[in-house]
Design an enzyme around this catalytic site. Structure first.
Site, PDB file in Angstrom:
ATOM      1  N   ARG A  87       0.800  -0.923  -0.126  1.00  0.00           N
ATOM      2  CA  ARG A  87      -0.149   0.194  -0.198  1.00  0.00           C
ATOM      3  C   ARG A  87       1.127   1.295   0.075  1.00  0.00           C
ATOM      4  O   ARG A  87       1.460   1.256   1.241  1.00  0.00           O
ATOM      5  CB  ARG A  87      -0.390   0.306   1.033  1.00  0.00           C
ATOM      6  N   HIS A  95      -1.215   0.769  -9.629  1.00  0.00           N
ATOM      7  CA  HIS A  95      -1.388  -0.275  -8.853  1.00  0.00           C
ATOM      8  C   HIS A  95      -2.168  -1.962  -9.932  1.00  0.00           C
ATOM      9  O   HIS A  95      -3.661  -2.420 -10.094  1.00  0.00           O
ATOM     10  CB  HIS A  95      -2.319   0.366  -7.743  1.00  0.00           C
TER      11      HIS A  95
HETATM   12  P1  NDP Z   1      -2.642 -11.012   5.158  1.00  0.00           P
HETATM   13  O1  NDP Z   1      -3.690 -10.104   5.339  1.00  0.00           O
HETATM   14  O2  NDP Z   1      -2.842 -12.145   4.056  1.00  0.00           O
HETATM   15  O3  NDP Z   1      -1.303 -10.693   5.529  1.00  0.00           O
HETATM   16  C1  NDP Z   1      -0.515  -9.954   6.199  1.00  0.00           C
HETATM   17  C2  NDP Z   1       0.201 -10.400   6.894  1.00  0.00           C
HETATM   18  O4  NDP Z   1       1.155  -9.301   7.173  1.00  0.00           O
HETATM   19  C3  NDP Z   1      -0.188 -10.600   7.815  1.00  0.00           C
HETATM   20  O5  NDP Z   1       1.265 -12.184   7.067  1.00  0.00           O
HETATM   21  C4  NDP Z   1       0.689 -10.412   9.194  1.00  0.00           C
HETATM   22  O6  NDP Z   1       0.991 -10.953   9.932  1.00  0.00           O
HETATM   23  C5  NDP Z   1       1.040  -8.958   8.580  1.00  0.00           C
HETATM   24  N1  NDP Z   1       1.162  -8.195   9.207  1.00  0.00           N
HETATM   25  C6  NDP Z   1       0.176  -7.265   9.571  1.00  0.00           C
HETATM   26  N2  NDP Z   1      -0.021  -6.452  10.650  1.00  0.00           N
HETATM   27  C7  NDP Z   1       1.189  -6.821  10.347  1.00  0.00           C
HETATM   28  C8  NDP Z   1       2.442  -5.733  11.814  1.00  0.00           C
HETATM   29  N3  NDP Z   1       1.617  -4.751  12.452  1.00  0.00           N
HETATM   30  N4  NDP Z   1       3.671  -6.497  12.172  1.00  0.00           N
HETATM   31  C9  NDP Z   1       3.781  -7.136  11.283  1.00  0.00           C
HETATM   32  N5  NDP Z   1       3.391  -8.098  10.253  1.00  0.00           N
HETATM   33  C10 NDP Z   1       2.276  -7.454   9.855  1.00  0.00           C
HETATM   34  O7  NDP Z   1      -2.525 -10.216   3.900  1.00  0.00           O
HETATM   35  P2  NDP Z   1      -2.283 -10.252   1.578  1.00  0.00           P
HETATM   36  O8  NDP Z   1      -0.814 -11.122   2.047  1.00  0.00           O
HETATM   37  O9  NDP Z   1      -3.903 -10.683   1.348  1.00  0.00           O
HETATM   38  O10 NDP Z   1      -2.453  -9.160   1.346  1.00  0.00           O
HETATM   39  C11 NDP Z   1      -1.198  -8.299   1.689  1.00  0.00           C
HETATM   40  C12 NDP Z   1      -1.250  -6.578   1.169  1.00  0.00           C
HETATM   41  O11 NDP Z   1      -0.932  -6.689  -0.301  1.00  0.00           O
HETATM   42  C13 NDP Z   1      -2.887  -6.341   1.563  1.00  0.00           C
HETATM   43  O12 NDP Z   1      -3.019  -6.224   2.827  1.00  0.00           O
HETATM   44  C14 NDP Z   1      -2.732  -5.044  -0.223  1.00  0.00           C
HETATM   45  O13 NDP Z   1      -2.424  -4.138   1.087  1.00  0.00           O
HETATM   46  C15 NDP Z   1      -1.823  -5.833  -1.232  1.00  0.00           C
HETATM   47  N6  NDP Z   1      -2.516  -5.951  -1.952  1.00  0.00           N
HETATM   48  C16 NDP Z   1      -1.641  -5.455  -2.767  1.00  0.00           C
HETATM   49  C17 NDP Z   1      -2.395  -5.601  -4.528  1.00  0.00           C
HETATM   50  C18 NDP Z   1      -1.647  -5.077  -5.557  1.00  0.00           C
HETATM   51  O14 NDP Z   1      -2.083  -5.227  -6.554  1.00  0.00           O
HETATM   52  N7  NDP Z   1      -0.827  -4.167  -5.619  1.00  0.00           N
HETATM   53  C19 NDP Z   1      -3.143  -6.801  -4.778  1.00  0.00           C
HETATM   54  C20 NDP Z   1      -3.342  -7.519  -3.549  1.00  0.00           C
HETATM   55  C21 NDP Z   1      -3.057  -6.629  -2.681  1.00  0.00           C
HETATM   56  P3  NDP Z   1       0.222 -12.246  10.525  1.00  0.00           P
HETATM   57  O15 NDP Z   1       1.177 -13.442  10.144  1.00  0.00           O
HETATM   58  O16 NDP Z   1       1.060 -12.590  12.147  1.00  0.00           O
HETATM   59  O17 NDP Z   1      -1.020 -12.095  10.454  1.00  0.00           O
HETATM   60  C1  OXD Z   2      -5.957  -4.442  -3.399  1.00  0.00           C
HETATM   61  C2  OXD Z   2      -6.107  -5.353  -4.544  1.00  0.00           C
HETATM   62  O1  OXD Z   2      -5.825  -4.877  -2.478  1.00  0.00           O
HETATM   63  O2  OXD Z   2      -5.460  -5.193  -5.908  1.00  0.00           O
HETATM   64  O3  OXD Z   2      -4.957  -3.697  -3.972  1.00  0.00           O
HETATM   65  O4  OXD Z   2      -6.764  -6.440  -4.304  1.00  0.00           O
END
Ligand code: NDP
Ligand code: OXD
Length: 333
Positions: A248, A296
């Site tokens: 993000r 994005h």
């Molecule tokens: P998940 O919710 O499955 O996983 C999030 C991970 O981040 C977990 O491992 C979690 O830890 C960790 N985390 C969350 N908060 C913290 C913190 N404060 N400190 C340390 N680690 C933390 O997310 P996804 O893998 O599905 O997706 C990640 C992000 O990718 C999405 O939230 C989105 O913002 C972005 N995204 C971007 C896209 C794009 O096209 N650019 C497309 C899709 C998603 P724990 O394992 O301990 O819970």
């Molecule tokens: C996001 C997506 O979460 O593109 O960024 O799915």
């Protein structure tokens, strides 16, 4: 756990509303109607639909949204479940004060999206190790000069976030020979994931940064992660590192990323997300020679694949089971 969501979705299907700012709203509508044939689904104004009257808006118990306007949540007072058309849920949680109490939030838990993200990250890391930028500049100047690649096994990767997308990304990086260590919020995933060494906490993050050459950011944007990628953290990386951020825009302080690039702390950055999207034309990141910028698009949501994943999760929710894309409102992701 499922609360109001599971009550709302059992029994006779109610009406659903779809909002997407993307140019393929008709494809989303068709995919949703195919995945949920019993549910009447309307398009919100702005996605090509007509504005619903207040009575009609109050009828919607299920919404499928990406970056929906606040007006939708204000008007749809009967919502019990809100589904994200992407993997992130921050665009919904920012309206949480407007959601009726007990509303469940689901995000797309789609394996295709995880694969797309993993490919984006692997491509960015390989472009760095294979000197693609340098060779592109040399080609423009017709320079014939060889440079040794950085070998994968000698290029440790720090992966911030090991969730659904992070796991697939780690698998692909590891398969290509890159040593990967992930930073997570808790150690709860450790037992299930011995293939990727895990660390957590601020001290472990500081230590990890000193040991990697590539930093990949796949965190959700929450109160705890906003602005994390800033100068104090970047300064811990070895000189000449690569930053890859498809997580993000709000996770990074753009001015700090620029100054880290200018100082050579970062040799390159592959950036897919930004504080303001679309990225304003006057943003200096557009023109920085060490930045590879994408709009994005790292893991674009596929309408059929995402709606099938959401439909499967809605069935789990209705059955009282935990959906794969369940959003923990307290944790914020
Ligand atoms: P998940 O919710 O499955 O996983 C999030 C991970 O981040 C977990 O491992 C979690 O830890 C960790 N985390 C969350 N908060 C913290 C913190 N404060 N400190 C340390 N680690 C933390 O997310 P996804 O893998 O599905 O997706 C990640 C992000 O990718 C999405 O939230 C989105 O913002 C972005 N995204 C971007 C896209 C794009 O096209 N650019 C497309 C899709 C998603 P724990 O394992 O301990 O819970
Ligand atoms: C996001 C997506 O979460 O593109 O960024 O799915």
């Amino acid at each position: 756990m499922t609360g109001g969501g599971s009550r709302a979705l059992s029994g006779t299907p109610g009406r659903s509303i779809l909002y997407t700012p993307w140019d393929n709203a008709a494809e989303w509508l068709a995919a949703l109607r195919a995945a949920l044939p019993d549910r009447p689904i309307d398009l919100w104004e702005g996605s090509g639909g007509a504005p619903p009257g207040p009575a009609q808006a109050a009828d919607y118990d299920l919404a499928f949204v990406w970056q929906a306007p606040e007006a939708l949540f204000e008007a749809c007072r009967g919502l019990r479940v809100v589904c994200s058309l992407g993997a992130g849920s921050d665009h919904i949680l920012r309206h949480r004060a407007k959601l009726p109490a007990g509303t469940a939030v689901l995000r797309a838990a789609d394996p295709l999206m995880a694969d797309r993200m993993a490919d984006y990250v692997l491509a960015a890391v390989l472009a760095f190790t294979q000197n693609h930028d340098l060779y592109r500049r040399q080609q423009a100047a017709r320079v014939w000069q060889r440079h040794a690649p950085r070998d994968a096994t000698a290029t440790p990767v720090g992966l911030l976030g090991l969730g659904r997308l992070g796991r697939r990304t780690a698998e692909k990086l590891q398969a290509a020979g890159f040593p990967v260590t992930a930073w997570v919020r808790s150690q709860r995933a450790a037992a299930a994931d011995s293939a990727v060494p895990l660390v957590s906490g601020e001290a472990a993050l500081a230590d990890l940064l000193g040991r990697v050459r590539v930093l990949v950011v796949l965190l959700p944007e929450t109160g705890a992660t906003r602005g994390l990628i800033a100068r104090p953290l970047l300064d811990r990386l070895p000189h000449g590192s690569l930053l890859v951020n498809p997580g993000r825009g709000g996770l990074m302080v753009e001015a700090d990323v620029l100054s880290a690039l200018d100082s050579g702390r970062l040799a390159a950055a592959a950036l897919d997300v930004f504080e303001t999207e679309p990225l304003p034309p006057d943003n200096p990141l557009w023109a920085h020679p060490a930045v590879t910028l994408t709009p994005h698009s790292a893991a674009i949501s596929d309408p059929v694949s995402v709606t099938q994943a959401l439909a499967a999760d809605l069935a789990r929710l209705a059955g009282g089971d935990r959906p794969d894309g369940w959003v923990d409102m307290a944790a914020g992701y």
